[in-house]
Design a protein around this motif. Sequence first.
Motif, PDB file in Angstrom:
ATOM      1  N   LEU A  44      -4.009 -21.890  52.840  1.00  0.00           N
ATOM      2  CA  LEU A  44      -5.071 -21.031  52.302  1.00  0.00           C
ATOM      3  C   LEU A  44      -5.920 -21.801  51.294  1.00  0.00           C
ATOM      4  N   ALA A  45      -5.269 -22.570  50.433  1.00  0.00           N
ATOM      5  CA  ALA A  45      -6.001 -23.351  49.433  1.00  0.00           C
ATOM      6  C   ALA A  45      -6.874 -24.407  50.108  1.00  0.00           C
ATOM      7  N   ALA A  46      -6.343 -25.056  51.146  1.00  0.00           N
ATOM      8  CA  ALA A  46      -7.123 -26.080  51.852  1.00  0.00           C
ATOM      9  C   ALA A  46      -8.326 -25.466  52.558  1.00  0.00           C
ATOM     10  N   ALA A  47      -8.133 -24.289  53.178  1.00  0.00           N
ATOM     11  CA  ALA A  47      -9.243 -23.604  53.855  1.00  0.00           C
ATOM     12  C   ALA A  47     -10.300 -23.194  52.837  1.00  0.00           C
ATOM     13  N   LYS A  48      -9.865 -22.667  51.699  1.00  0.00           N
ATOM     14  CA  LYS A  48     -10.811 -22.263  50.655  1.00  0.00           C
ATOM     15  C   LYS A  48     -11.582 -23.471  50.140  1.00  0.00           C
TER      16      LYS A  48
END
Length: 156
Positions: free
Chosen positions: A14-18
Motif C-alpha cells: 500500500l505504501a509503495a502504491a501510494k
Amino acid sequence: MENKISIQIPAADLAAAKAALEQVQSILAPYVVALTPEQRKTIPKMSDGTEPFVGKVSEYAVSNPQFMPPFVPREEFEKDWEAVSGLLPLLRLCTQIEDTLSDTTMLAGSEAYISALSYYNSVKQAAKMNVPDAKAIYEDLRKRFEGQGRRTPPTP
C-alpha cells in the motif's frame, strides 16, 4: 453471508502504491490544470468520436497549412494535440485503476459493514437480555443510528 472478497494487502505494498501515485502526481503537477464546475460545463469536449477527427485535422494542418485560419496559431494547436495524445493513455490507465479500486473498496466495505451490523444486532439482543458488558457497547454503537428510527408516513 457469502464472502466474495478476502484480501490482505501488505502495508508495504500500500505504501509503495501510494508513493508511486504521489510520484505521478508530482511529475504531472506542472502540466495539469483544474477546471471549475462552470468551466467544465461550458467548454466544448473531445470524445472518442471527435478524437480521430482532431488527429486527422492535425495531420492536414501540417501538410496543408494554407487552410489554417489566421486566428488559430498552428503551433498552439499542435501543442494541444500532442498534450491530448500523451495524456489520454495515462487517463485511461488511471480510469482503469480507479474503477478497480472503487469496486474492490466498495465490495470489501460492504462486507465489513454487513459484519458490523451483524455484530451490532447481536450486542443489541444481548443488551436486551442483560448480558454483562453488552449494554455499554450497545449504547456506544447505537449513536450511529440516532435519528433514524421508524418514521410514520405523513397523513394525506
